[in-house]
Write an enzyme that holds these catalytic residues in place. Structure first.
Site, PDB file in Angstrom:
ATOM      1  N   THR A 188       9.227  49.386 -16.615  1.00 49.84           N
ATOM      2  CA  THR A 188       8.145  50.372 -16.711  1.00 49.84           C
ATOM      3  C   THR A 188       8.291  51.271 -17.945  1.00 49.84           C
ATOM      4  O   THR A 188       7.738  52.364 -17.993  1.00 49.84           O
ATOM      5  CB  THR A 188       8.111  51.249 -15.450  1.00 49.84           C
ATOM      6  OG1 THR A 188       9.404  51.879 -15.286  1.00 49.84           O
ATOM      7  CG2 THR A 188       7.798  50.424 -14.216  1.00 49.84           C
ATOM      8  N   GLY A 213       7.521  53.017 -21.116  1.00 45.54           N
ATOM      9  CA  GLY A 213       6.320  53.317 -21.877  1.00 45.54           C
ATOM     10  C   GLY A 213       5.041  53.385 -21.067  1.00 45.54           C
ATOM     11  O   GLY A 213       3.950  53.419 -21.639  1.00 45.54           O
ATOM     12  N   THR A 214       5.152  53.449 -19.740  1.00 47.55           N
ATOM     13  CA  THR A 214       3.934  53.455 -18.923  1.00 47.55           C
ATOM     14  C   THR A 214       3.084  54.704 -19.153  1.00 47.55           C
ATOM     15  O   THR A 214       1.859  54.623 -19.208  1.00 47.55           O
ATOM     16  CB  THR A 214       4.267  53.326 -17.430  1.00 47.55           C
ATOM     17  OG1 THR A 214       5.252  54.318 -17.078  1.00 47.55           O
ATOM     18  CG2 THR A 214       4.811  51.956 -17.096  1.00 47.55           C
ATOM     19  N   GLY A 215       3.725  55.859 -19.267  1.00 45.96           N
ATOM     20  CA  GLY A 215       2.970  57.095 -19.488  1.00 45.96           C
ATOM     21  C   GLY A 215       2.263  57.098 -20.827  1.00 45.96           C
ATOM     22  O   GLY A 215       1.092  57.505 -20.936  1.00 45.96           O
ATOM     23  N   CYS A 216       2.956  56.630 -21.861  1.00 51.30           N
ATOM     24  CA  CYS A 216       2.354  56.529 -23.191  1.00 51.30           C
ATOM     25  C   CYS A 216       1.151  55.596 -23.157  1.00 51.30           C
ATOM     26  O   CYS A 216       0.080  55.886 -23.701  1.00 51.30           O
ATOM     27  CB  CYS A 216       3.368  55.995 -24.197  1.00 51.30           C
ATOM     28  SG  CYS A 216       4.891  56.952 -24.343  1.00 51.30           S
ATOM     29  N   LYS A 244      -0.030  62.446 -12.292  1.00 47.38           N
ATOM     30  CA  LYS A 244       0.376  61.106 -11.874  1.00 47.38           C
ATOM     31  C   LYS A 244       1.400  61.214 -10.747  1.00 47.38           C
ATOM     32  O   LYS A 244       2.394  61.923 -10.877  1.00 47.38           O
ATOM     33  CB  LYS A 244       0.951  60.349 -13.070  1.00 47.38           C
ATOM     34  CG  LYS A 244      -0.064  60.177 -14.210  1.00 47.38           C
ATOM     35  CD  LYS A 244       0.553  59.596 -15.458  1.00 47.38           C
ATOM     36  CE  LYS A 244       1.503  60.570 -16.140  1.00 47.38           C
ATOM     37  NZ  LYS A 244       1.971  60.077 -17.447  1.00 47.38           N
TER      38      LYS A 244
END
Length: 267
Positions: free
Chosen positions: A204, A206-209, A173
């Site tokens: 933003t 928790g975006t990766g989760c 990412k």
């Protein structure tokens, strides 16, 4: 209904971790299940404490799920210590589920180390080879590869290096780099690029989760890797565009925006 499992830590504020994963699974019309690896005391301003769940309880959670319910997709998030990683790896080797998404959660946005330094190599050695796809951000990819990533070509080189460690697909990412946000997917033979506009919001959390859980949901529903990533990217972009100003710090994304809109719950 497809069943999707998250193996991750709990976020008491509900924006990341297990809570974000279960919301994402539900938003995709799948049935969410969870194996909790750690309990965190956190909110929109940071992570303040972590209590790891014992390996024995993690093992029993794995056994309880797999010996009763079929698992169509699986996402691995926060796994902070060596014993946790080894227990999960042993369980996955025994039950051999498909569609494993590994999100190598290492450091929170506030700088809290969620993966202990001494456990980094164990994650790489034990979990990475089991993954259908791994989804590191730039800092995580740098830790895994020991490379400095400053441009697109560096992302491509890192993706190749991570692929050679045993995973089937790598999605790096690119949000941490300046300029246009580009994610790079590598399947061992070719690259695919996913461009996304930068959204002017601080919310933003928790975006990766959420992205990795969305990929797991799409894989569980039968989509291929590229389509699953594309669908997940569209989902997280919408969730960020309509993110929520909750708390005093970095607010969460809006996991159910599209569903609320369809239901006429939004004005």
């Amino acid at each position: 209904m497809k069943k999707v499992l998250t193996i991750a830590g709990s976020d008491s504020s509900g924006g990341a971790g297990i809570q974000a994963d279960l919301k994402t699974f539900s938003a995709h019309g799948t049935f969410g299940m969870s194996i909790i690896t750690a309990v965190t005391a956190q909110n929109t301003q940071g992570v303040f404490a972590v209590q790891d769940i014992t390996p024995d309880i993690i093992k029993e959670q794995i056994k309880a799920i797999f010996e009763d319910i079929s698992v169509d997709g699986l996402k691995i998030g926060m796994v902070s210590q060596i014993e946790t990683i080894e227990t999960i790896a042993d369980g996955l080797k025994y039950y051999n589920p498909k569609n494993i998404v590994l999100d190598p959660v290492m450091v929170s946005k506030s700088g809290f180390h969620l993966l202990k330094t001494e456990a980094e190599n164990t994650l790489i050695d034990k979990l990475l080879p089991l993954a259908t796809i791994i989804t590191p951000n730039i800092p995580e990819a740098e830790v895994i590869t020991k490379l400095k990533i400053q441009r697109l070509e560096d992302m491509e080189l890192a993706a190749k290096k991570i692929y050679n460690m045993g995973t089937k697909n790598v999605l790096i990412k690119g949000g941490h780099l300046d300029g246009e946000a580009i994610d790079v997917l590598f399947n061992g033979s070719e690259f695919k690029y996913f461009n996304a506009k930068r959204i002017n919001t601080k919310n933003t959390h928790g975006t990766g989760c959420t992205l990795s859980a969305a990929i797991a949901s799409n894989l569980a529903k039968g989509y291929g890797i590229e389509k699953s990533v594309l669908n997940a990217k569209e989902y997280i972009t919408t969730a960020i565009e309509h993110s929520l100003s909750i708390g005093k710090g970095v607010g969460p994304t809006n996991h159910f925006y599209t569903l609320y809109k369809k239901a006429g719950m939004l004005k």
